[in-house]
Design an enzyme around this catalytic site. Structure first.
Site, PDB file in Angstrom:
ATOM      1  N   THR A   1      -8.669  -0.720  -3.315  1.00 29.82           N
ATOM      2  CA  THR A   1      -7.317  -1.480  -3.532  1.00 29.82           C
ATOM      3  C   THR A   1      -7.727  -3.111  -3.639  1.00 29.82           C
ATOM      4  OG1 THR A   1      -6.338   0.034  -1.780  1.00 29.82           O
ATOM      5  CG2 THR A   1      -5.222  -1.977  -2.207  1.00 29.82           C
TER       6      THR A   1
ATOM      7  N   ARG B   1       2.307  10.938  -1.856  1.00 34.03           N
ATOM      8  CA  ARG B   1       1.911  10.004  -0.701  1.00 34.03           C
ATOM      9  C   ARG B   1       1.949   8.351  -1.051  1.00 34.03           C
ATOM     10  NH1 ARG B   1      -2.246   6.046   0.189  1.00 34.03           N
ATOM     11  NH2 ARG B   1      -2.657   6.199   2.261  1.00 34.03           N
TER      12      ARG B   1
ATOM     13  N   GLY C   1      -4.384   3.083   4.834  1.00 34.21           N
ATOM     14  CA  GLY C   1      -3.252   2.558   4.852  1.00 34.21           C
ATOM     15  C   GLY C   1      -2.408   3.210   5.968  1.00 34.21           C
TER      16      GLY C   1
ATOM     17  N   THR D   1      -6.665  -3.919   2.692  1.00 34.91           N
ATOM     18  CA  THR D   1      -7.284  -2.825   2.025  1.00 34.91           C
ATOM     19  C   THR D   1      -7.787  -1.797   3.188  1.00 34.91           C
ATOM     20  OG1 THR D   1      -9.410  -3.962   1.512  1.00 34.91           O
ATOM     21  CG2 THR D   1      -7.927  -4.152  -0.158  1.00 34.91           C
ATOM     22  N   GLY D   2      -8.069  -0.598   2.904  1.00 34.25           N
ATOM     23  CA  GLY D   2      -8.723   0.388   3.754  1.00 34.25           C
ATOM     24  C   GLY D   2      -7.562   1.253   4.000  1.00 34.25           C
TER      25      GLY D   2
ATOM     26  N   GLY E   1       0.953   4.649   0.424  1.00 34.06           N
ATOM     27  CA  GLY E   1       0.324   3.927   1.310  1.00 34.06           C
ATOM     28  C   GLY E   1       1.013   2.637   2.024  1.00 34.06           C
ATOM     29  N   ASP E   2      -0.059   1.925   2.312  1.00 33.17           N
ATOM     30  CA  ASP E   2       0.560   0.681   2.826  1.00 33.17           C
ATOM     31  C   ASP E   2       0.801  -0.275   1.738  1.00 33.17           C
ATOM     32  OD1 ASP E   2      -2.186   0.744   2.588  1.00 33.17           O
ATOM     33  OD2 ASP E   2      -2.680  -0.939   3.866  1.00 33.17           O
TER      34      ASP E   2
HETATM   35  C1  SD4 Z   1      -3.878   3.054   0.682  1.00 31.80           C
HETATM   36  N1  SD4 Z   1      -4.763   0.766   1.491  1.00 31.80           N
HETATM   37  O1  SD4 Z   1      -3.350   3.536  -0.312  1.00 31.80           O
HETATM   38  C2  SD4 Z   1      -4.843   1.750   0.136  1.00 31.80           C
HETATM   39  C3  SD4 Z   1      -6.118   2.183  -0.011  1.00 31.80           C
HETATM   40  C4  SD4 Z   1      -7.195   1.425   0.008  1.00 31.80           C
HETATM   41  O2  SD4 Z   1      -9.603   1.026   0.092  1.00 31.80           O
HETATM   42  O3  SD4 Z   1      -7.031   0.095   0.134  1.00 31.80           O
HETATM   43  N2  SD4 Z   1      -8.417   1.954   0.018  1.00 31.80           N
HETATM   44  O4  SD4 Z   1      -3.903   3.436   1.740  1.00 31.80           O
END
Ligand code: SD4
Length: 359
Positions: free
Chosen positions: A212, A240, A266, A263-264, A242-243
């Site tokens: 992201t 779905r 979520g 990021t990461g 995410g965050d």
């Molecule tokens: C999510 N945070 O949809 C995002 C995905 C993401 O590195 O950041 N991936 O959960």
């Protein structure tokens, strides 16, 4: 002067008719600047004064925003509104088919459909906008800002979000590139009766390690903004969310204090509302990097057992980025080796993120 909804519609209809994807907020002549006077003393509610004199303009983002932070910084020092500037920064990734974590070319859900999430906050006006599970529109960050600017709502999802975007003049387009379709087919071909559904083979998982994009900025006047945009977790269950589109999780901004984003994974971030938490830690006096690390400790404490390894550490990663009202900044990840992008008077560069655990 903010443009009216009618002016926006007329202008964006002309843009759509000309076959352009809305690229930059300037396309719509949006200017929401309502800056704090340089040199003013800003008092938080019960909190100590947080800015004396001018701030250092600064833009911070996830590492894939290295090009974007420069664009945003240049706009900010030329007097642009901080949210317009960082949205121009993230538009670069949204419109880049090679970035498979955002916008055009983003990896699809398990049915091969690209569904995008985004949210933004504008510090000076204390407003927020978000879209989730948005299909066929390459720039969800701009749609999130349009929700903020032209509706009485904060978040639109799915079919309603798309209908709104089209009504506002955003152009519909196929977001699944051939490259992402091939990756999806490879993932699908490996599903079997024992498959853990959202677990993937390593070589496919590597496709979304760039994540992201989150971007946060402060101007010389101490005005702040934040934005996060994503195609979300690859191969996710349709619908779905995410965050990234959740205000307080994917990003948060308080014009008295600072801005932060993530990021990461979520799912881990939603449970801790970490962007809000980081801003609150900064309000209590912590430096941006320390605030990010403290929020990561909360994430670990809130991790369910099935996601902890034998050493008690999470099996996923999560990255936080933050900027304070005075222009200090920082980033932190669960595991060592992470970097984030920053642009200030020293130029655009990647910096080492703080971390909780050595890899
Ligand atoms: C999510 N945070 O949809 C995002 C995905 C993401 O590195 O950041 N991936 O959960």
């Amino acid at each position: 002067m903010p443009v009216t909804r009618r002016e926006f519609l007329e202008k964006s209809a002309a843009v759509a008719a000309a076959g352009f994807v809305p690229r930059l907020p300037d396309d719509f002549g949006l200017n929401l600047s309502a800056g704090t006077a340089p040199g003013s003393l800003v008092e938080g509610s019960g909190a100590p004064a947080v800015l004396k004199g001018r701030a250092r303009p600064c833009v911070v983002s996830s590492s894939n925003g290295l090009r974007g932070v420069k664009v945003a910084y240049d706009q900010i020092v030329s007097g642009a509104d901080p949210l317009d500037a960082i949205i121009a920064g993230v538009n670069i990734q949204e419109l880049d088919p090679e970035d498979q974590s955002v916008g055009l070319g983003g990896l699809p859900n398990e049915e091969g459909v690209v569904q995008l999430d985004a949210s933004c906050m504008h510090g000076p006006t204390r407003r927020a906008g978000a879209v989730a599970a948005l299909e066929d529109i390459a720039t969800p960050s701009l749609v999130a800002k349009a929700v903020m600017d032209y509706t009485d709502h904060v978040m639109l999802v799915g079919a309603g979000a798309k209908k709104f975007a089209k009504a506002m003049g955003f152009r519909e387009q196929e977001l699944l590139t051939e490259k992402s379709r091939q990756d999806w087919l490879r993932w699908k071909a490996r599903l079997n009766a024992n498959d853990a559904w959202l677990d993937h083979d390593d070589d496919v998982r590597i496709k979304f390690t760039t994540g992201t994009i989150n971007m946060n900025a402060v101007t010389a006047s101490g005005d702040l903004a934040s934005v996060t945009t994503t195609s979300g977790m690859a191969w996710k269950v349709p619908g779905r969310i995410g965050d990234s589109p959740i205000v307080g999780a994917g990003q948060y901004c308080d014009n008295l204090v600072g801005a932060a984003g993530s990021t990461g994974r979520g799912e881990a971030n939603i449970k801790t509302c970490a962007s809000f938490l980081i801003v609150e830690f900064m309000r209590a006096g912590m430096a941006p990097r320390a605030a990010c690390l403290k929020a990561l400790e909360r994430v670990v404490a809130m991790t369910e057992t099935r996601l902890l390894g034998p050493n008690g550490r999470p099996k996923f990663d999560l990255e936080f980025y933050a900027v304070a009202k005075d222009g200090t900044f920082g980033g932190a990840t669960l595991y060592s080796g992470g970097k984030f992008a920053v642009c200030d008077e020293r130029g655009a560069r990647l910096e080492e993120a703080g971390f909780l655990f050595r890899r």
